[in-house]
Scaffold this motif. Structure first.
Motif, PDB file in Angstrom:
ATOM      1  N   UNK A 297       0.872  -1.321   0.165  1.00 16.61           N
ATOM      2  CA  UNK A 297      -0.116  -0.019  -0.180  1.00 16.61           C
ATOM      3  C   UNK A 297       0.686   1.225  -0.089  1.00 16.61           C
ATOM      4  N   UNK A 298       1.930   1.143   0.727  1.00 17.83           N
ATOM      5  CA  UNK A 298       2.644   2.359   1.005  1.00 17.83           C
ATOM      6  C   UNK A 298       3.414   2.726  -0.650  1.00 17.83           C
ATOM      7  N   UNK A 299       3.971   1.492  -1.204  1.00 19.65           N
ATOM      8  CA  UNK A 299       4.840   1.748  -2.147  1.00 19.65           C
ATOM      9  C   UNK A 299       3.661   2.455  -3.454  1.00 19.65           C
ATOM     10  N   UNK A 300       2.579   1.890  -3.488  1.00 27.45           N
ATOM     11  CA  UNK A 300       1.520   2.246  -4.600  1.00 27.45           C
ATOM     12  C   UNK A 300       1.121   3.652  -4.431  1.00 27.45           C
ATOM     13  N   UNK A 301       0.943   3.765  -2.957  1.00 28.80           N
ATOM     14  CA  UNK A 301       0.442   5.406  -3.083  1.00 28.80           C
ATOM     15  C   UNK A 301       1.488   6.300  -3.080  1.00 28.80           C
ATOM     16  N   UNK A 302       2.754   6.070  -3.055  1.00 26.76           N
ATOM     17  CA  UNK A 302       3.855   7.003  -3.177  1.00 26.76           C
ATOM     18  C   UNK A 302       4.348   6.899  -4.573  1.00 26.76           C
ATOM     19  N   UNK A 303       3.983   6.039  -5.477  1.00 33.19           N
ATOM     20  CA  UNK A 303       4.501   5.756  -6.646  1.00 33.19           C
ATOM     21  C   UNK A 303       3.407   5.916  -8.034  1.00 33.19           C
ATOM     22  N   UNK A 304       2.127   5.840  -7.572  1.00 29.78           N
ATOM     23  CA  UNK A 304       1.123   5.963  -8.306  1.00 29.78           C
ATOM     24  C   UNK A 304       0.841   4.717  -9.035  1.00 29.78           C
TER      25      UNK A 304
END
Length: 613
Positions: A297-304
């Protein structure tokens, strides 16, 4: 005709005459092959490409006896006989010899572990090398690093139960060394930290590829923690992809059936790992999955990016309290349900604080999903629907936060609160500054943004009191960056002379966390550079000053993804004219010069992976 492996024979004159017809009238050949051999050759078709065209790798028109490409040198135009299909004799023997050659000792096998460390060699392929003690610091330093892990990292990433590790060190210890070297002040390894880190990391990656086990995935998860707190770029993010796919392949996304019954599937799944041997192992697997979920979740929110672990596939219970984990009795905690869909608040007496981190990141992920959906600016119905969903998620997040039990002060409590406020910022900053407004953020969006940003500044103060070596984490660093960026945008668009006090507090906190998580150092550089350009320039005026220094543009230009902006080296961005449509429902940066769309606003910052940014 010889064996299949022999070179093909040259076509006979009879073959050429037969194919060419009246155009070809060769002189009688002398010394030709016996009649039986000639008949076997005549029964086989010729290749459609002549030998010269094949050698030159050009298209042949197959004209007999001479193709157009060979018209100047007719004697060279030869069409060989087609070979029989199948492997040539001796192919198996040749492959066996090649395998034997690969297994022979090579000069890398003759290099000692100490030499490999000094020269920076990657991990050898031998599985036995994973137990080589020379590739890690001395044993007493390794024990100190293990203690640092359980003291400073396990409180906010509790996936390894407290235990006594002994040499020879297993693969989890290699990963612990990677993630904790940043916290060590031992002078004996001051100059070799990076070498030890790279060597241990290479071993973990090799082991994860060659070995399918829970311990290898646990080690990968610790590498991912190191990754998100470091300055590494997209080339290293394959670790996260490998981690999420491993979670699915090992069946960590669903609960194990202790009764021996497996959930019904349209196809039977291959069981890669055995069922957990006891309760402690079962809970360790559960916590491992939830950490992977949080990282996804963190990686997707911070990269799109899109989520690698979709909500509808998750059938996992929430992690239990540490006291229950360390017991021997099997426990049953509530199944995870998204905050928006659950009927009641779970009993906090059963749950680990990690369960609330999972729920906080689920809310953040839903905000991300809402804002990645494309909305046509002229479609009033879509625009109003997004506004309604924004308010629904904001209300649900506030209700969830109000229901939180009292959590022990520490890094886990801080990161849960930080993610909550970052979620409110992500949801409401989109509407905080309308394009045709008076300059004052409309309510309730503006107040929500300012309140959450100030709350994150206060959390920085609380973290400082605990000591950043204990309280800091990559998720906390990212959340404070989001708050600093919102405060910068708010003050800059309000034509203030300088950023507010809360911005300065967050900036100072990021500086203090940089020695532990180098991601904070990149955020600090970007914010300080923008602040410096602001203080030396004039107030923002779209007409008088239609372009801005790149340092400020990095924070305000929200149209480009982080990585597309990395290559932008210009010091100014040209004026962009607003479109001629109704813009009252859009944020200011969607239409004002140099300001872009919020979809990519919360990406990792532009220039993050550029040296000297």
């Amino acid at each position: 005709m010889g064996r299949w492996g022999d070179p093909p024979p040259t076509p006979t004159h009879a073959q050429m005459a037969h194919l060419a017809g009246p155009r070809y009238s060769p002189a009688p050949a002398q010394g030709h092959a016996p009649h039986a051999k000639r008949r076997r050759s005549e029964d086989r078709p010729l290749a459609i490409t002549c030998t010269p065209c094949r050698a030159r790798k050009i298209k042949c028109d197959s004209t007999k006896p001479t193709c157009d490409n060979c018209a100047k040198n007719p004697a060279e135009c030869v069409y060989p006989v087609k070979l029989k299909p199948g492997l040539r004799p001796g192919t198996g023997t040749d492959m066996t010899k090649r395998v034997e050659a690969l297994e022979e000792p090579t000069p890398m096998d003759l290099i000692s572990p100490e030499m490999a460390l000094d020269l920076g060699f990657k991990s050898p392929a031998s599985a036995a090398s994973f137990l080589d003690p020379h590739l890690l610091p001395p044993d007493d330093i390794v024990r100190d690093l293990i203690a640092l892990y359980f003291s400073h990292i396990a409180p906010w990433a509790p996936i390894i139960p407290p235990q006594s590790f002994t040499a020879p060190w297993n693969i989890i210890v290699y990963a612990i060394v990677v993630v904790t070297l940043r916290l060590s002040n031992d002078p004996r390894i001051a100059s070799t930290k990076q070498q030890y880190r790279q060597t241990a990391k290479s071993h973990v990656l090799s082991h994860a590829i060659e070995s399918t086990s829970i311990s290898s995935v646990q080690a990968l998860a610790l590498l991912a923690l190191d990754l998100i707190g470091s300055e590494q770029g997209p080339s290293s993010w394959g670790i996260l992809a490998l981690l999420t796919r491993s979670a699915v392949h090992l069946g960590l996304i669903t609960e194990d059936e202790r009764s021996g019954k497996t959930p019904p599937h349209s196809l039977s799944r291959t069981s890669i790992i055995p069922p957990p041997a006891d309760w402690g192992e079962d809970e360790a697997r559960r916590r491992l999955f939830w950490l992977i979920f949080c990282l996804d979740r963190y990686a997707c929110v911070s990269t799109g990016w899109d989520f690698a672990l979709p909500d509808f596939e998750i059938k996992r219970c929430l992690p239990c309290r540490d006291e229950l984990w360390l017991g021997t009795e099997w426990q049953t905690t509530p199944l995870f349900k998204p905050v928006l869909h659950r009927d009641a608040v779970p009993d906090p007496s059963q749950l680990s604080p990690m369960a609330y981190l999972v729920e906080a990141l689920d809310l953040l992920g839903r905000a991300h999903t809402l804002q990645t959906r494309t909305v046509e600016p002229n479609d009033a119905r879509q625009v109003e629907h997004r506004k309604d969903m924004t308010m629904t998620l904001t209300t649900a997040a506030r209700r969830w936060f109000a229901d939180l039990p009292d959590l022990e002060a520490g890094s886990m409590s801080l990161v849960i609160q930080a993610i909550y406020h970052a979620t409110l910022l992500k949801l409401n900053a989109y509407y905080a500054y309308p394009a045709l407004g008076t300059g004052t953020p409309p309510q309730p969006y503006g107040d929500t943004c300012i309140t959450s940003a100030r709350a994150l500044a206060q959390l920085c103060g609380a973290a400082r009191e605990l000591g950043f070596i204990h309280s800091s984490s990559p998720l906390f660093v990212w959340s404070t960056w989001v708050a600093a960026r919102v405060l910068f945008v708010n003050d800059f668009l309000a034509h203030r002379d300088a950023p507010c006090t809360e911005f300065e507090e967050i900036l100072a906190a990021l500086k203090e966390q940089a020695p532990y998580w180098s991601l904070a150092n990149q955020y600090t550089n970007l914010l300080e550079r923008a602040k410096r350009k602001w203080s030396t320039g004039s107030a923002y005026d779209a007409e008088a000053n239609p372009s801005l220094p790149d340092a400020i543009h990095v924070l305000l230009d929200l149209r480009r993804t982080a990585y597309s902006a990395v290559g932008a080296n210009g010091e100014a961005t040209p004026y962009v004219s607003p479109p001629d449509v109704s813009l009252s429902h859009l944020p200011a940066w969607a239409v004002q010069p140099l300001l872009g769309d919020l979809h990519n606003w919360f990406d990792l910052p532009a220039g993050l992976f550029t040296e000297g940014a």
